[in-house]
Design a protein around this motif. Structure first.
Motif, PDB file in Angstrom:
ATOM      1  N   PHE A 195      50.283 -33.664 -88.929  1.00  0.00           N
ATOM      2  CA  PHE A 195      49.252 -33.313 -87.942  1.00  0.00           C
ATOM      3  C   PHE A 195      48.545 -32.018 -88.349  1.00  0.00           C
ATOM      4  N   HIS A 196      48.560 -31.720 -89.635  1.00  0.00           N
ATOM      5  CA  HIS A 196      48.059 -30.441 -90.126  1.00  0.00           C
ATOM      6  C   HIS A 196      46.674 -30.540 -90.750  1.00  0.00           C
ATOM      7  N   LEU A 197      46.066 -31.723 -90.762  1.00  0.00           N
ATOM      8  CA  LEU A 197      44.834 -31.893 -91.530  1.00  0.00           C
ATOM      9  C   LEU A 197      43.651 -31.132 -90.941  1.00  0.00           C
ATOM     10  N   TRP A 198      43.714 -30.796 -89.653  1.00  0.00           N
ATOM     11  CA  TRP A 198      42.615 -30.049 -89.065  1.00  0.00           C
ATOM     12  C   TRP A 198      42.592 -28.597 -89.563  1.00  0.00           C
ATOM     13  N   LEU A 199      43.737 -28.072 -89.985  1.00  0.00           N
ATOM     14  CA  LEU A 199      43.815 -26.654 -90.322  1.00  0.00           C
ATOM     15  C   LEU A 199      43.020 -26.288 -91.576  1.00  0.00           C
ATOM     16  N   PRO A 200      43.200 -26.982 -92.725  1.00  0.00           N
ATOM     17  CA  PRO A 200      42.375 -26.610 -93.896  1.00  0.00           C
ATOM     18  C   PRO A 200      40.887 -26.786 -93.662  1.00  0.00           C
ATOM     19  N   LYS A 201      40.501 -27.833 -92.910  1.00  0.00           N
ATOM     20  CA  LYS A 201      39.077 -28.039 -92.643  1.00  0.00           C
ATOM     21  C   LYS A 201      38.507 -26.905 -91.794  1.00  0.00           C
ATOM     22  N   ALA A 202      39.261 -26.485 -90.783  1.00  0.00           N
ATOM     23  CA  ALA A 202      38.774 -25.404 -89.925  1.00  0.00           C
ATOM     24  C   ALA A 202      38.668 -24.093 -90.698  1.00  0.00           C
ATOM     25  N   HIS A 203      39.617 -23.826 -91.597  1.00  0.00           N
ATOM     26  CA  HIS A 203      39.589 -22.587 -92.371  1.00  0.00           C
ATOM     27  C   HIS A 203      38.464 -22.588 -93.396  1.00  0.00           C
ATOM     28  N   VAL A 204      38.278 -23.712 -94.086  1.00  0.00           N
ATOM     29  CA  VAL A 204      37.298 -23.760 -95.165  1.00  0.00           C
ATOM     30  C   VAL A 204      35.884 -23.637 -94.629  1.00  0.00           C
ATOM     31  N   GLU A 205      35.602 -24.317 -93.532  1.00  0.00           N
ATOM     32  CA  GLU A 205      34.235 -24.317 -93.004  1.00  0.00           C
ATOM     33  C   GLU A 205      33.935 -23.144 -92.096  1.00  0.00           C
ATOM     34  N   GLY A 206      34.958 -22.474 -91.578  1.00  0.00           N
ATOM     35  CA  GLY A 206      34.736 -21.369 -90.657  1.00  0.00           C
ATOM     36  C   GLY A 206      34.448 -20.069 -91.377  1.00  0.00           C
ATOM     37  N   PRO A 207      33.920 -19.061 -90.674  1.00  0.00           N
ATOM     38  CA  PRO A 207      33.696 -17.741 -91.286  1.00  0.00           C
ATOM     39  C   PRO A 207      35.013 -17.007 -91.492  1.00  0.00           C
ATOM     40  N   SER A 263      42.634 -25.286-106.210  1.00  0.00           N
ATOM     41  CA  SER A 263      41.755 -24.329-106.884  1.00  0.00           C
ATOM     42  C   SER A 263      40.938 -23.501-105.898  1.00  0.00           C
ATOM     43  N   ASP A 264      40.826 -23.969-104.660  1.00  0.00           N
ATOM     44  CA  ASP A 264      40.117 -23.236-103.613  1.00  0.00           C
ATOM     45  C   ASP A 264      41.090 -22.236-102.978  1.00  0.00           C
ATOM     46  N   SER A 265      40.743 -20.969-103.020  1.00  0.00           N
ATOM     47  CA  SER A 265      41.655 -19.925-102.530  1.00  0.00           C
ATOM     48  C   SER A 265      41.916 -20.052-101.032  1.00  0.00           C
ATOM     49  N   LYS A 266      40.893 -20.409-100.258  1.00  0.00           N
ATOM     50  CA  LYS A 266      41.058 -20.501 -98.818  1.00  0.00           C
ATOM     51  C   LYS A 266      41.959 -21.675 -98.437  1.00  0.00           C
ATOM     52  N   VAL A 267      41.818 -22.798 -99.126  1.00  0.00           N
ATOM     53  CA  VAL A 267      42.687 -23.947 -98.867  1.00  0.00           C
ATOM     54  C   VAL A 267      44.126 -23.618 -99.243  1.00  0.00           C
ATOM     55  N   LEU A 268      44.301 -22.845-100.293  1.00  0.00           N
ATOM     56  CA  LEU A 268      45.648 -22.449-100.710  1.00  0.00           C
ATOM     57  C   LEU A 268      46.338 -21.621 -99.635  1.00  0.00           C
ATOM     58  N   VAL A 269      45.638 -20.660 -99.067  1.00  0.00           N
ATOM     59  CA  VAL A 269      46.231 -19.831 -98.011  1.00  0.00           C
ATOM     60  C   VAL A 269      46.488 -20.669 -96.758  1.00  0.00           C
ATOM     61  N   ALA A 270      45.589 -21.618 -96.454  1.00  0.00           N
ATOM     62  CA  ALA A 270      45.763 -22.472 -95.279  1.00  0.00           C
ATOM     63  C   ALA A 270      46.999 -23.355 -95.418  1.00  0.00           C
ATOM     64  N   TYR A 271      47.194 -23.961 -96.577  1.00  0.00           N
ATOM     65  CA  TYR A 271      48.381 -24.800 -96.773  1.00  0.00           C
ATOM     66  C   TYR A 271      49.650 -23.957 -96.852  1.00  0.00           C
ATOM     67  N   SER A 272      49.547 -22.739 -97.325  1.00  0.00           N
ATOM     68  CA  SER A 272      50.695 -21.838 -97.275  1.00  0.00           C
ATOM     69  C   SER A 272      51.104 -21.549 -95.827  1.00  0.00           C
ATOM     70  N   SER A 273      50.113 -21.483 -94.925  1.00  0.00           N
ATOM     71  CA  SER A 273      50.408 -21.309 -93.503  1.00  0.00           C
ATOM     72  C   SER A 273      51.165 -22.510 -92.944  1.00  0.00           C
ATOM     73  N   VAL A 274      50.801 -23.713 -93.374  1.00  0.00           N
ATOM     74  CA  VAL A 274      51.502 -24.919 -92.915  1.00  0.00           C
ATOM     75  C   VAL A 274      52.968 -24.869 -93.342  1.00  0.00           C
ATOM     76  N   SER A 275      53.229 -24.407 -94.553  1.00  0.00           N
ATOM     77  CA  SER A 275      54.598 -24.302 -95.049  1.00  0.00           C
ATOM     78  C   SER A 275      55.406 -23.301 -94.228  1.00  0.00           C
ATOM     79  N   HIS A 276      54.816 -22.162 -93.900  1.00  0.00           N
ATOM     80  CA  HIS A 276      55.543 -21.157 -93.117  1.00  0.00           C
ATOM     81  C   HIS A 276      55.773 -21.626 -91.687  1.00  0.00           C
ATOM     82  N   MET A 277      54.794 -22.300 -91.106  1.00  0.00           N
ATOM     83  CA  MET A 277      54.968 -22.780 -89.731  1.00  0.00           C
ATOM     84  C   MET A 277      56.008 -23.900 -89.645  1.00  0.00           C
TER      85      MET A 277
END
Length: 438
Positions: A195-207, A263-277
């Protein structure tokens, strides 16, 4: 508490015309007053309008105060359209988050929980970078709405059945349907794997400021909600926790592997958040003191580290116009001071001492040892792959041949170094004074 309530209402209305520096200093003063006027240990108070404060809400409000101060500092260099409306939107978000953490009623918690989603939706939709932000904002909104509607129906039914429905109520249930839909909304908000697919999309497209507050505070609402509801289903958690913990451990392992391919830095940090959560879910589902304390520490440390990493990515994106780590090579040759703070954030995200992440993951490992020793295999490989992804990211960005794109990069502003310093300082101070939260 009511003084903070009415003060936040007035600040939200006046943020359209007030100077941003004045708001920053005023928020800093409010943070100091809140820190010195409330005691974190063994403290609970019932206040009018169904408001109160305890151990967990005190820590979450402190984190919210701190990150909003840093986020307003990060807004100083932004040249965005409708800047005053953006500041009012952020104050509105803080207002609902503050109410969400101090309320004692489940219904009020749900209302403020959902109201805090709307400013993030408008933030992504109105101030995102790319045309895909429309799809991402709707994705984020309907994911949360779909998961939380069953929770509203259950809160209404239990409120009619009991006559009142507050935190710490003497109520327990062994209804599996009630248990699943009560925690489902919070698991999606964390988010749990699948149920995590919304998180990378929200991070990548948001400011950048949207990513800072989304990763810093908004994800913690899911963990805070689980803390508030799991005590009502202790017998069911003991019976069915294996499902959620197994899914979270396997998901954290897959996400750690997936981070190595990014390769996208923002997606990398977002998926790292999924791992920690996922580790937060495991700690809370263990129903142990080690698990709850480690999950609280991990939410606090992850809020600071991920916010700092997103701000670093935003600083590079403002200068280079890209988030690809393959186009950012050789940064250490041009700005070694910036790379030093980047290194401290990366090693803190890898749970190296003296970061608070180290203590939190050790406590969660202790709780999982009491649950099943075999879970340590998944924990080991999850942390190993996540650390490998962080090391690869740091080596790609810092070392290598400097492209022409990076040659125009300046060495950074004092404001940016101050923000990195203020992200890292609480992590190390908490590590040196852990008895403040024990």
């Amino acid at each position: 508490m009511l003084s903070y309530f009415f003060l936040l209402i007035s600040l939200t209305l006046l943020s359209l015309k007030m100077n941003l520096f004045f708001l920053i200093y005023f928020f800093f003063f409010m943070n100091l007053v809140f820190l010195t006027s409330a005691e974190a240990k063994d403290f609970f108070s019932y206040i009018s309008f169904n408001m109160g404060l305890d151990y967990y809400s005190f820590c979450m409000i402190l984190l919210t105060f701190w990150l909003f101060i840093l986020m307003m500092y990060g807004m100083l260099n932004l040249k965005l359209l409708y800047f005053s409306y953006l500041s009012m939107l952020l104050f509105l978000m803080f207002f609902f988050l503050f109410l969400c953490f101090v309320t004692l009623s489940f219904f009020s918690f749900y209302i403020y929980f959902e109201c805090s989603i709307l400013p993030v939706f408008f933030l992504i939709y109105g101030w995102g970078y790319q045309p895909e932000r429309v799809f991402s904002s709707l994705y984020f909104f309907f994911y949360t709405l779909f998961s939380s509607l069953p929770l509203l129906i259950l809160i209404f039914s239990l409120n009619n059945l009991l006559g009142y429905f507050y935190f710490y109520i003497d109520f327990s249930s062994e209804n599996l349907f009630l248990f699943f839909f009560f925690i489902f909304s919070f698991l999606v908000k964390l988010p749990m794997f699948f149920f995590h697919l919304w998180l990378p999309k929200a991070h990548v497209e948001g400011p950048t400021i949207g990513s800072m507050i989304l990763s810093g505070v908004m994800l913690k609402l899911g963990g805070y909600g689980l803390i508030r509801v799991l005590y009502m289903f202790t017998s069911l958690v003991n019976c069915y926790s294996f499902f959620f913990m197994t899914l979270s451990l396997i998901g954290a392992l897959y996400v750690g592997l997936f981070c190595l391919l990014q390769s996208d830095s923002k997606v990398l940090v977002a998926y790292s958040s999924v791992s920690h959560m996922s580790l937060v879910i495991c700690g809370l589902m263990s129903l142990s003191w080690y698990g709850f304390t480690g999950s609280l520490y991990l939410m606090l440390s992850h809020g600071l580290i991920s916010s700092g990493l997103f701000y670093f990515v935003g600083c590079l994106f403002d200068r280079l116009g890209t988030r690809s780590m393959f186009l950012m090579k050789g940064l250490i040759n041009l700005s070694p001071s910036l790379v030093m703070f980047f290194f401290l954030l990366v090693v803190s995200n890898m749970s190296c001492p003296p970061s608070l992440n180290l203590i939190s993951e050790l406590l969660i490992c202790f709780s999982l040892m009491g649950w099943d020793y075999l879970s340590l295999i998944y924990i080991f490989f999850t942390l190993f792959f996540s650390a490998c992804a962080m090391i690869c990211w740091f080596s790609f960005v810092s070392h290598g041949y400097t492209f022409g794109l990076v040659l125009n990069l300046d060495s950074g502003f004092v404001r940016e170094y101050y923000l990195f310093f203020m992200h890292l300082t609480p992590l190390y101070l908490f590590f040196l004074n852990l008895d403040f939260f024990i």
